[in-house]
Enzyme design. Sequence first.
Site, PDB file in Angstrom:
ATOM      1  N   PHE A  83     -10.386  -4.869  -0.708  1.00 32.30           N
ATOM      2  CA  PHE A  83      -9.404  -4.534  -1.741  1.00 32.30           C
ATOM      3  C   PHE A  83     -10.009  -4.527  -3.144  1.00 32.30           C
ATOM      4  CE2 PHE A  83      -6.710  -5.878   1.774  1.00 32.30           C
ATOM      5  CZ  PHE A  83      -5.760  -4.874   1.768  1.00 32.30           C
ATOM      6  N   CYS A 107       0.800  -1.223   0.000  1.00 32.90           N
ATOM      7  CA  CYS A 107       0.000   0.000   0.000  1.00 32.90           C
ATOM      8  C   CYS A 107       0.833   1.274   0.000  1.00 32.90           C
ATOM      9  CB  CYS A 107      -0.936  -0.003   1.208  1.00 32.90           C
ATOM     10  SG  CYS A 107      -2.236  -1.242   1.099  1.00 32.90           S
ATOM     11  N   ASN A 135      -9.606  -0.281  -1.255  1.00 28.37           N
ATOM     12  CA  ASN A 135      -8.165  -0.124  -1.115  1.00 28.37           C
ATOM     13  C   ASN A 135      -7.528  -0.776  -2.333  1.00 28.37           C
ATOM     14  OD1 ASN A 135      -5.425  -0.345  -0.557  1.00 28.37           O
ATOM     15  ND2 ASN A 135      -5.698  -0.939   1.576  1.00 28.37           N
TER      16      ASN A 135
END
Length: 419
Positions: A240, A189, A363
């Site tokens: 995600f 990330c 994300n």
Amino acid sequence: MGEEGIWKDVTKQGINPGKATILALGKAFPPQLVMQEFLVDGYFRNTNCDNPELKQKLTRLCDLFTLHFHHLLPFKQLILALKVGKTTTVKTRYVVMSEEILMKYPELVSEGIPTVKQRLEICNEAVTEMAIEASQACMKNWGGSLSDITHLVYVSSSEARLPGGDLYLAKGLGLSPDTQRIMLYFAGCSGGVAGLRVAKDIAENNPGSRVLLATSETTIIGFKPPSADRPYDLVGVALFGDGAAAMIIGSDPILEYEKPLFELHTAVQEFLPHTEKKIDGRLTEEGISFKLARELPQIIEDSVEGFCDKLMSVVGFQNKEYNKLFWAVHPGGPAILNRIEKRLDLLPEKLSASRRALMDYGNASSNTIVYVLEYMIEEGLKTRKDGRGDHEWGLILAFGPGITFEGILARNLCALNVT
């Protein structure tokens, strides 16, 4: 604090010679759009799983990660909803995975079968295709030409091959063979901001250069069927997403056709000792496996204040003046954003761009910081249209394996109407 407290060599209405600037942004996504409210049934159907306990767990996670009002709310209503305590989390995401892929590779939903070869066949092609599309969108927004690109920085945690995705991206775009390339693999990330830090260094140390930074990610590398032995996998399923992003970075912009968006003043990277197992990823014969420690949001909260103070002090901001800055924070998850907001006592609107990116895209690992910056620019336009000022200085932040903190002290040139 008045303007006299800011670094005295900075010209408020100008661009500092030699400092790297972000000149354009771009993004791309796979065609499959997943609505959070339909995720659970689709995931359990596609993986041929009928475990009611696991299905209930994922349903609870999706309820936690779902916003109970429409994601296209006007900005003022969004801020109002945040103020009354609603949590902006995941509403939609894009994914490479499809029923067609599962029909071609049914072994992806079977336990204990080596599938890393099949996963990489899918991932290597998908991330290159998305990176090309995002880079082309970015270059269109930039106004420069392909021949002006001197360097390429490519970031991904979703592929593994030799030569790497940087070469396939350069080839797909038609970049010159003498374009200088560098790859950042498996930065997770924090990869987007890490890539921006590297691109900043290249731009500032190579006058006249123009750096293309591209990131591309897909969750297929870690896609697995539900398992009672891996309950933590469900967090990834609920959170995600996939996609790609791109930026053009260069110093001394040519204002006749380049529009600088952000000036990158100071970049810092720092890892927290003894936390390397808190974000644990391993490439196995069944793809990549991730474990995220339950205490991860608390660890980030405990360290974020000192890290930000270090960056802020470079230009004379005093500790605790957090609401005098703009905030572009990688939205690792709702708990991380909530804890940062609480620890720094930020006004609700300070993380609205991060929350919107999380809501619309999930994300998306290294890509997500570009989506945040795009929303910041959009919200800034609305703010200035309403006659309110934008903050010149701010922080671009991300957190990844290590635990690694990446931060850039930046100037919002859009707020200064630099053209």
